[in-house]
Design a protein around this motif. Structure first.
Motif, short mmCIF file in Angstrom:
data_model
loop_
_atom_site.label_atom_id
_atom_site.label_comp_id
_atom_site.label_asym_id
_atom_site.label_seq_id
_atom_site.Cartn_x
_atom_site.Cartn_y
_atom_site.Cartn_z
N ARG A 10 0.86 -1.19 0.00
CA ARG A 10 0.00 0.00 0.00
C ARG A 10 0.89 1.23 0.00
O ARG A 10 2.01 1.18 0.50
CB ARG A 10 -0.89 0.05 1.25
CG ARG A 10 -1.91 -1.06 1.33
CD ARG A 10 -2.62 -1.10 2.64
NE ARG A 10 -3.40 0.10 2.91
CZ ARG A 10 -4.54 0.12 3.58
NH1 ARG A 10 -5.04 -1.00 4.06
NH2 ARG A 10 -5.18 1.22 3.81
N ASP A 11 0.35 2.34 -0.51
CA ASP A 11 1.13 3.57 -0.54
C ASP A 11 0.84 4.49 0.63
O ASP A 11 1.43 5.56 0.73
CB ASP A 11 0.88 4.31 -1.86
CG ASP A 11 1.48 3.59 -3.04
OD1 ASP A 11 2.56 2.96 -2.87
OD2 ASP A 11 0.89 3.62 -4.13
N ILE A 67 -2.93 -4.45 9.64
CA ILE A 67 -2.30 -4.37 8.33
C ILE A 67 -1.06 -3.48 8.45
O ILE A 67 -1.11 -2.42 9.07
CB ILE A 67 -3.28 -3.80 7.29
CG1 ILE A 67 -4.42 -4.79 7.06
CG2 ILE A 67 -2.56 -3.46 5.98
CD1 ILE A 67 -5.55 -4.25 6.23
N LEU A 68 0.04 -3.95 7.88
CA LEU A 68 1.29 -3.19 7.85
C LEU A 68 1.58 -2.79 6.41
O LEU A 68 1.98 -3.63 5.60
CB LEU A 68 2.44 -4.03 8.42
CG LEU A 68 3.81 -3.38 8.43
CD1 LEU A 68 3.82 -2.16 9.36
CD2 LEU A 68 4.87 -4.38 8.85
N PRO A 69 1.33 -1.52 6.06
CA PRO A 69 1.55 -1.11 4.67
C PRO A 69 3.05 -1.05 4.37
O PRO A 69 3.86 -0.78 5.25
CB PRO A 69 0.92 0.29 4.62
CG PRO A 69 1.04 0.81 6.01
CD PRO A 69 0.90 -0.40 6.90
N ASP A 73 9.84 -1.84 -2.37
CA ASP A 73 11.16 -2.35 -1.99
C ASP A 73 11.27 -2.51 -0.49
O ASP A 73 12.27 -2.13 0.12
CB ASP A 73 12.25 -1.41 -2.50
CG ASP A 73 12.27 -1.33 -4.02
OD1 ASP A 73 12.05 -2.37 -4.66
OD2 ASP A 73 12.48 -0.23 -4.56
N ALA A 74 10.28 -3.11 0.13
CA ALA A 74 10.26 -3.25 1.59
C ALA A 74 11.34 -4.23 2.06
O ALA A 74 11.60 -5.25 1.40
CB ALA A 74 8.89 -3.76 2.03
N PRO A 75 11.96 -3.93 3.20
CA PRO A 75 12.95 -4.85 3.76
C PRO A 75 12.30 -6.11 4.34
O PRO A 75 11.09 -6.15 4.58
CB PRO A 75 13.62 -4.02 4.86
CG PRO A 75 12.61 -2.99 5.23
CD PRO A 75 11.81 -2.72 3.99
#
Length: 99
Positions: A10-11, A67-69, A73-75
């Motif tokens: 999600r943005d 929910i964790l948006p 390029d999430a680690p």
């Protein structure tokens, strides 16, 4: 509070804070103090788009999943977040937040 996270591309952003049995999610306050020991509050009964599970009180501790948006390029710590046990009141650090 014992919080698990369900990562979602999600943005938007998520900010959390705790004050006793009250959880503030992006400025919206959820008072969870009415949930008695051993009870479950269904997710559908809570008007919160960030909630991804029912809320339970087990051993005096509230358990829930949010929910964790994350961005494209999430680690790894965001894509596979560890649950957090939130004991003190105040802002809650999210997986992937800089220490």
């Amino acid at each position: 509070m014992h919080i698990k996270f369900a990562p979602q591309r999600r943005d938007d952003a998520l900010t959390l804070a705790r004050s006793g049995d009250t959880l503030t999610i992006n400025g919206e306050t959820l008072d969870l103090s009415a949930i008695p020991e051993g009870a479950t509050l269904p997710r559908e009964a809570v008007a919160c788009e960030w909630l991804a599970s029912d809320i339970e009180r087990i051993g005096g501790v509230l358990h829930l999943t949010l929910i964790l948006p994350h961005g494209a390029d999430a680690p790894q710590e965001v894509l596979f977040p560890a649950p957090v046990l939130v004991e003190p009141d105040g802002p809650i650090a999210l997986p992937g937040d800089a220490a």
